[in-house]
Scaffold this motif. Structure first.
Motif, short mmCIF file in Angstrom:
data_model
loop_
_atom_site.label_atom_id
_atom_site.label_comp_id
_atom_site.label_asym_id
_atom_site.label_seq_id
_atom_site.Cartn_x
_atom_site.Cartn_y
_atom_site.Cartn_z
N SER A 10 111.75 -37.11 69.68
CA SER A 10 112.64 -36.03 70.06
C SER A 10 111.87 -34.74 70.34
O SER A 10 112.44 -33.77 70.79
N LYS A 11 110.58 -34.73 70.04
CA LYS A 11 109.80 -33.56 70.41
C LYS A 11 109.00 -33.79 71.67
O LYS A 11 108.41 -32.86 72.20
N THR A 13 107.81 -34.19 75.35
CA THR A 13 108.22 -33.53 76.57
C THR A 13 107.62 -34.28 77.75
O THR A 13 107.69 -33.81 78.88
N LEU A 99 117.43 -26.11 78.76
CA LEU A 99 115.99 -25.92 78.58
C LEU A 99 115.44 -26.81 77.47
O LEU A 99 114.24 -27.08 77.43
N ASP A 100 116.31 -27.26 76.57
CA ASP A 100 115.84 -28.14 75.50
C ASP A 100 115.53 -29.54 76.02
O ASP A 100 114.88 -30.32 75.35
N GLN A 102 113.48 -31.19 77.87
CA GLN A 102 112.19 -31.15 78.53
C GLN A 102 111.90 -32.45 79.28
O GLN A 102 111.10 -32.46 80.22
N LEU A 105 113.41 -31.95 82.62
CA LEU A 105 112.60 -30.94 83.30
C LEU A 105 111.21 -31.48 83.67
O LEU A 105 110.62 -31.06 84.67
N ALA A 108 111.61 -33.09 87.00
CA ALA A 108 111.84 -32.06 88.03
C ALA A 108 110.51 -31.39 88.38
O ALA A 108 110.23 -31.10 89.55
N ARG A 109 109.66 -31.17 87.37
CA ARG A 109 108.36 -30.56 87.61
C ARG A 109 107.45 -31.55 88.34
O ARG A 109 106.83 -31.20 89.34
N GLU A 484 114.91 -40.20 77.76
CA GLU A 484 114.18 -40.35 76.49
C GLU A 484 114.39 -41.74 75.89
O GLU A 484 113.49 -42.30 75.26
#
Lengths: 499, 499
Positions: A10-11, A13, A99-100, A102, A105, A108-109, A484
């Motif tokens: 869960s951490k 990214t 934003l959480d 990741q 995101l 997307a990045r 995830e």
């Protein structure tokens, strides 16, 4: 249970840093939603031969964007053709990236998908209560409620401190500090500690050029008793819970830019129109029987492993040779009835007339829940408004309406809040996810018993078949849950394949 | 005093609907900032022959955007050449458009200037106090302060209600309603009414896929006493006052897109490099003596009327034949010392490491005030951070530094909050507005006496000369102040010209 399962997941990214090789091994991935796409993308990097089987003619699963030409036929319903003007759309599936998240995101990045802010909290938007006691059927700004409740509460507490009623609870030093905080927080008057309104709730007349009253005319606060009796807390909260934030993200042009970016990279790794009819496995491998939705022809795909990302609502209706216990677990999870409607408005009256730019109109109007205003095309002529976002029984009731009736339902509610709502309306596109083939619901809605019993079983998979998707996460209904989960399950699959 | 001055002006969202014609009359407009540009644009529509005289080689006044190639030499300072990578910029003048400023938004709409959200409040951004008592030198999220202060205050008040200490202040029915509100607002425990944290303050470990603790690990609240002793209210407020909002706007590509849009329409109506040296008027008209900044040559412009939008800080140093009383009024208004620095960072560490997307890092670090993160180029490689935004004595002190020293000052502060700050730094561009020729200050800072005595006098103008600009509004320092002042003063000018 591995390190991932212990909460490190869960951490993360980024995808799991897997070592070794999948060379020579074939993985059939069922479903080209976010889970299937990210699994395919990562497994291919490891050297696996990957085939994604997708029933729809496009990738994304529930991550869909309705724009001009998009078609949707709900089960037992008429076909809808989206008629929005070019450049306009509604994300009728997932529509915001916190934003959480990741993991979302991250892609997307990685794919350089341009993002823009999705205004998720707008204190300038209306709060409208049908059942709001003395404040019923009034258009209030969120900022008025926020400022006034804060002010009244601060005044009440400050006066209690001042009259030494809190001596038993706080030291005199803390009382002084609290008074200082409350005076700022509640904009209380110096000396009398009274709340009489503040500019943050809005002016009656804004400051501008000129003489009197150029400095702005203050507006009167709502009465404390009225606010309490209105139970504004029903719809309005000043602190949003995880993973909500005032500003979230949306891809420029539509949420489906993300699955499209995957699909462009995966190319013919994805086979479209491939409806899964049957799943069998034995010591040698997995066999997936398919029905081609275009030709109607049957075919089979064999693979060493299978990652099935189909929603449980769909998977449990497919012919499989899972064990009875596993099959029972598949059935343990209800799926959320969810409805949305996009209304193309010929004029952005919410901006022009009410100066509301994005965000949600919060209301207790039955079956509406929120009217959400677009965070794109600022100040242009037209825009697509989300006319309702309903769940549970509301969603079921509204989904029984014809598409024309749904539109009428949305318009009748919206015009109570916006006078121009009906006259500006041009066309609509609605969805009831529980009636959409290959989805059959918005997202998995776990209850405690199913989380305890079925969830761990499903996480383990069975034999050569692993499952993944938002349903196998604690982020159900979010794209990040799908991604995830896929990241976790390809690690498991790779571990088994490498064993 | 006309209807405008009576406060209707402050509600207008469009230029005044003037009738009649300005045909055959010439107006010299001094200054091509937002006031001069909007006055020129509107007066020309009425048929006036308009000439805008601008000392700088470009339009916009203080509305400037520093991007690659932009040059600025402060009075007595070295020349700075902006070396940001292409596509990056800093709006070192005005940088945000509030939704309340419909006048600014009016022209953005009229000229189809694309807007994007400027994140003005981000609860995920750090709050960092040097002098924060028990919370000193810790990176706190705004959401932690917000959620925890709200929770503790709600608990305190709820327990006071519960122990009947508020019986004298509230009816028992209101007490029940208040308890209900406080329980929601403060996320209090059922039964014990205790605040023990909430997901809105952030998790220790976010929910994700997997098993335990897939649902997310709660985080512990900051102690009430620590929060009080830290006096977090110094920098953090949960209700923003007018005209601040969580989301504001910025033109895509830079704030100067707005003056550029005006300039494109006004064409050679604007004469650049025309520095005003002398203003004289008589019964026949107004004469403006000019110094051409390129050729050094002197020239004169004659007009029937003059609208002077030069900042008072500049105008009061020019040779005019205003009356002594008017000249005294010009001198009655101090101008704000204001400094900003843009720091190009080679890596968006605030997004990648800390998951902060836009908004302001609030701090009591001396001379810094805020570190603001860009609301454009989300998730790209580089970005320009606003390293400080200082006022008053802080701004004066920092402006005395060389540009290299200013950069060092900003880096030394920023690296206390962001470990990667210094290593990611690439180049800088700073401004001290009080040292900028033709501006000599950030904005007019009226005191009560000057508002009472000088302001009405200046609003009236003298003879054939009218004044306009942000300084002649109650929106000083905002583009809307300049525009709304221009709208008001052209109405006055037109009335006099038509009389």
């Amino acid at each position: 249970m591995n390190a991932w399962g212990m909460g490190i997941a869960s951490k993360v990214t980024a995808p799991p840093p897997l070592t070794g090789s999948g060379k020579g091994k074939k993985v059939a991935i069922l479903g080209a939603g976010l889970a299937g796409l990210s699994a395919a993308y990562e497994l291919r990097k490891l050297g696996y031969r990957v085939q994604v089987l997708e029933a729809r003619p496009y990738a994304g699963g529930r991550c869909q964007t309705a724009r001009r030409g998009f078609r949707l036929r709900e089960l037992g319903g008429e076909e809808q053709l989206c008629r929005f003007d070019r450049g306009h759309y509604i994300n009728h599936g997932p529509w915001r990236i916190p934003l959480d998240h990741q993991s979302t995101l991250h892609y997307a990045r990685e794919f350089a998908v341009p993002l823009e802010v999705m205004v998720n909290e707008n204190d300038h938007a209306w709060v409208y209560l049908e059942e709001g006691g003395p404040l019923s059927k009034r258009r209030l700004r969120g900022a008025q409620i926020k400022a006034d409740m804060r002010g009244h509460v601060a005044e009440l507490l400050a006066k209690s401190v001042q009259s030494r009623q809190l001596d038993v609870r706080l030291s005199s030093e803390d009382q002084m500090l609290l008074l200082d905080y409350l005076a700022r927080e509640g904009a209380l008057g110096v000396g009398d500690l009274a709340y009489k309104g503040r500019s943050g709730r809005g002016f009656a007349t804004n400051p501008g050029a000129g003489l009197v009253p150029g400095a702005g005319t203050p507006s009167d606060p709502l009465a404390f008793g009225d606010l309490l009796a209105a139970r504004v807390g029903k719809v309005y909260s000043a602190v949003q819970e995880f993973p909500m934030h005032a500003t979230m993200f949306q891809p420029v042009g539509g949420m489906d830019r993300i699955p499209q970016a995957f699909a462009a990279r995966l190319g013919d790794t994805i086979r479209y129109g491939a409806e899964v009819r049957r799943i069998r496995q034995d010591a040698a491998g997995v066999t997936i029987d398919l029905h081609d939705t275009a030709s109607g022809q049957a075919s089979s795909v064999k693979a060493d492993y299978c990652l099935c990302t189909l929603p449980l609502s769909v998977l449990r209706m497919i012919d499989t040779d899972f064990s009875p216990g596993f099959k029972a677990a598949l059935k343990a999870v209800p799926y959320a009835p969810v409805g949305k409607i996009g209304l193309q408005m010929g004029r952005r009256f919410w901006e022009e007339d009410d100066h509301i730019y994005g965000g949600h109109v919060l209301t207790d109007l039955k079956g509406i829940n929120t009217i959400s205003l677009p965070s794109n095309g600022w100040q242009q002529r037209k825009g697509v408004v989300l006319g309702y976002y309903n769940y549970a029984l509301d969603a079921i009731e509204v989904s029984a309406l014809s598409t024309a009736q749904r539109t009428e339902f949305a318009l009748a509610a919206g015009e109570k809040i916006f006078p121009a709502y009906r006259s500006a309306y041009e066309n609509a596109f609605s969805v009831a996810w529980h009636r959409v083939q290959y989805s059959l619901g918005g997202w998995a809605e776990w209850n405690d018993a199913a989380r305890r019993d079925a969830y761990p079983l499903l996480l383990e998979g069975e034999g050569r078949v692993q499952l993944a998707g938002e349903h196998l996460s604690y982020l159900t209904g979010w794209q990040a849950g799908a991604i995830e989960s896929a990241w976790q399950q390809i690690e498991r699959l790779h571990r088994r394949a490498s064993a």
